[in-house]
Design an enzyme around this catalytic site. Structure first.
Site, PDB file in Angstrom:
ATOM      1  N   ASP A   1       0.817  -1.221   0.000  1.00 33.04           N
ATOM      2  CA  ASP A   1       0.000   0.000   0.000  1.00 33.04           C
ATOM      3  C   ASP A   1       0.850   1.271   0.000  1.00 33.04           C
ATOM      4  O   ASP A   1       0.434   2.307   0.514  1.00 33.04           O
ATOM      5  CB  ASP A   1      -0.958  -0.002   1.204  1.00 33.04           C
ATOM      6  CG  ASP A   1      -2.061   1.058   1.072  1.00 33.04           C
ATOM      7  OD1 ASP A   1      -2.501   1.317  -0.067  1.00 33.04           O
ATOM      8  OD2 ASP A   1      -2.457   1.630   2.100  1.00 33.04           O
TER       9      ASP A   1
ATOM     10  N   ASP B   1       2.812   0.306  -5.040  1.00 37.26           N
ATOM     11  CA  ASP B   1       1.369   0.383  -5.260  1.00 37.26           C
ATOM     12  C   ASP B   1       1.114   1.434  -6.342  1.00 37.26           C
ATOM     13  O   ASP B   1       1.475   1.246  -7.483  1.00 37.26           O
ATOM     14  CB  ASP B   1       0.640   0.691  -3.950  1.00 37.26           C
ATOM     15  CG  ASP B   1      -0.861   0.400  -4.036  1.00 37.26           C
ATOM     16  OD1 ASP B   1      -1.323  -0.027  -5.117  1.00 37.26           O
ATOM     17  OD2 ASP B   1      -1.568   0.597  -3.045  1.00 37.26           O
TER      18      ASP B   1
ATOM     19  N   ASP C   1      -2.684   8.169  -5.832  1.00 36.71           N
ATOM     20  CA  ASP C   1      -4.002   7.597  -5.550  1.00 36.71           C
ATOM     21  C   ASP C   1      -4.863   8.655  -4.874  1.00 36.71           C
ATOM     22  O   ASP C   1      -4.425   9.312  -3.914  1.00 36.71           O
ATOM     23  CB  ASP C   1      -3.893   6.365  -4.652  1.00 36.71           C
ATOM     24  CG  ASP C   1      -3.586   5.095  -5.444  1.00 36.71           C
ATOM     25  OD1 ASP C   1      -3.195   5.209  -6.622  1.00 36.71           O
ATOM     26  OD2 ASP C   1      -3.725   3.996  -4.875  1.00 36.71           O
TER      27      ASP C   1
ATOM     28  N   ARG D   1      -4.118   2.224 -15.664  1.00 43.46           N
ATOM     29  CA  ARG D   1      -4.621   3.247 -14.739  1.00 43.46           C
ATOM     30  C   ARG D   1      -4.034   4.624 -15.058  1.00 43.46           C
ATOM     31  O   ARG D   1      -3.386   5.241 -14.215  1.00 43.46           O
ATOM     32  CB  ARG D   1      -4.345   2.872 -13.273  1.00 43.46           C
ATOM     33  CG  ARG D   1      -5.017   1.596 -12.850  1.00 43.46           C
ATOM     34  CD  ARG D   1      -4.895   1.363 -11.347  1.00 43.46           C
ATOM     35  NE  ARG D   1      -5.534   0.111 -10.947  1.00 43.46           N
ATOM     36  CZ  ARG D   1      -5.576  -0.357  -9.725  1.00 43.46           C
ATOM     37  NH1 ARG D   1      -5.008   0.328  -8.737  1.00 43.46           N
ATOM     38  NH2 ARG D   1      -6.186  -1.502  -9.444  1.00 43.46           N
TER      39      ARG D   1
END
Length: 331
Positions: free
Chosen positions: A119, A144, A148, A199
């Protein structure tokens, strides 16, 4: 010849404040606070970046040294901070920055590379953070995400950044159970996604405006619309490698709904190169996608072209530019 926006923000140190285009346009960072000078590459202690970021008052943080800051844990940034890397070359490794329940943050001209651990993101924005501008940063190779944006964090602009050597680049909205993420609004513009696998971004619930970005050689997809998201893709360049499909739609069910849905993408003026395929959903709700003019009146945009592509390869990410002087202006 293509040109990037923000030609005037490097003439005076604090000219960045309030100058972002898009959803992050209100971010003022540490405009109303004193200058804090980082004088050590140590992870903590006097003169460290961590010491400045934990202070509760507004600060405009600059660096007096160049080098690598090895973060042993996430570096939490409190509200009303500008982390201004102009004039030096600062790289973060080990962990990343965490923007948690904060507002009015500007992060400019920094490098992030080699973040390790479960994470661990380069820049993690959650929960309930808003009015954030990330500009001219280079981000590579984290375990990760690179950036984000989740848990009801909103009104964010990411501009002129360079992303490379990475798998899951940018996640906006983390999970279909987080229905509060319907508030998320993000603008991503004039960025270069260079061979990142997927992404660019992947979106759940939120509204995302993409314009004048260059994405090439993805290996899963370029952009993904998942549950209830609305993505307005405008004058971007999508250049395929082996994988040709630029846009993907993933169906998921929001926690308070009884029917699974994907998101929606509207493509306007995008340039698809090397066999890239948009694979847009046709006749399904395009009229339901937001238009950026509903939220901000202007943005700097030009045609997707080879000229724009060439400029974005040179002028994104960390730049060897001097730190602007602080010129005092009369009221």
């Amino acid at each position: 010849m293509a040109s990037l926006p923000y030609a005037d923000v490097d003439s005076n140190l604090r000219d960045l404040a309030g100058k972002a285009e898009g959803f992050g346009r209100l971010a003022v960072g540490g405009l109303h606070g004193p200058i804090y000078s980082v004088t050590t590459l140590a992870d903590d202690g006097p003169g460290s970046l961590r010491e400045g970021c934990r202070r509760q008052e507004p600060l405009w943080i600059v660096f007096e040294i160049s080098g690598t800051i090895n973060l042993s844990s996430y570096l939490s940034v409190s509200s009303y901070k500008t982390i201004d890397g102009r004039g030096q070359r600062i790289k973060f490794t080990g962990k990343g920055l965490r923007l948690k329940e904060c507002e009015h943050i500007i992060i400019c001209n920094l490098e992030f590379e080699g973040g390790r651990g479960h994470d661990v993101d380069g820049i993690q924005i959650k929960p309930n953070s808003r009015h954030i501008w990330i500009d001219r940063c280079s981000l590579h190779d984290y375990d990760d995400g690179l950036i984000d944006i989740t848990r009801q964090s909103t009104d964010i602009t990411v501009s002129r950044c360079y992303f490379s050597q990475h798998d899951k680049t940018m996640l906006i909205g983390a999970d279909p159970s987080h229905i509060g993420d319907r508030c998320i609004r993000v603008t991503i513009h004039h960025c270069f996604f260079d061979g990142t696998r997927q992404r660019q971004p992947r979106v759940r619930f939120g509204k995302v405006h993409l314009y004048n970005n260059y994405t090439r050689n993805w290996s899963v997809y370029a952009v993904c619309a998942s549950v209830e998201s609305q993505i307005y893709s405008q004058n971007n360049i999508y250049e395929a490698g082996e994988k040709k499909v630029a846009f993907k739609y993933y169906t998921e069910m929001a926690a308070d709904m009884e029917e699974a849905k994907s998101g929606l993408i509207r493509s306007e003026g995008d340039l698809f190169l090397s066999g890239a395929q948009s694979c847009l959903l046709t006749g399904i709700g395009e009229e339901c996608i937001f238009h950026p003019s509903e939220y901000y009146p202007t943005w700097t945009i030009e045609l997707a072209s080879d000229s724009l592509k060439n400029v974005l390869q040179v002028c994104t990410g960390w730049q060897a530019i001097p730190r602007p002087a602080e010129l005092m202006t009369s009221a």
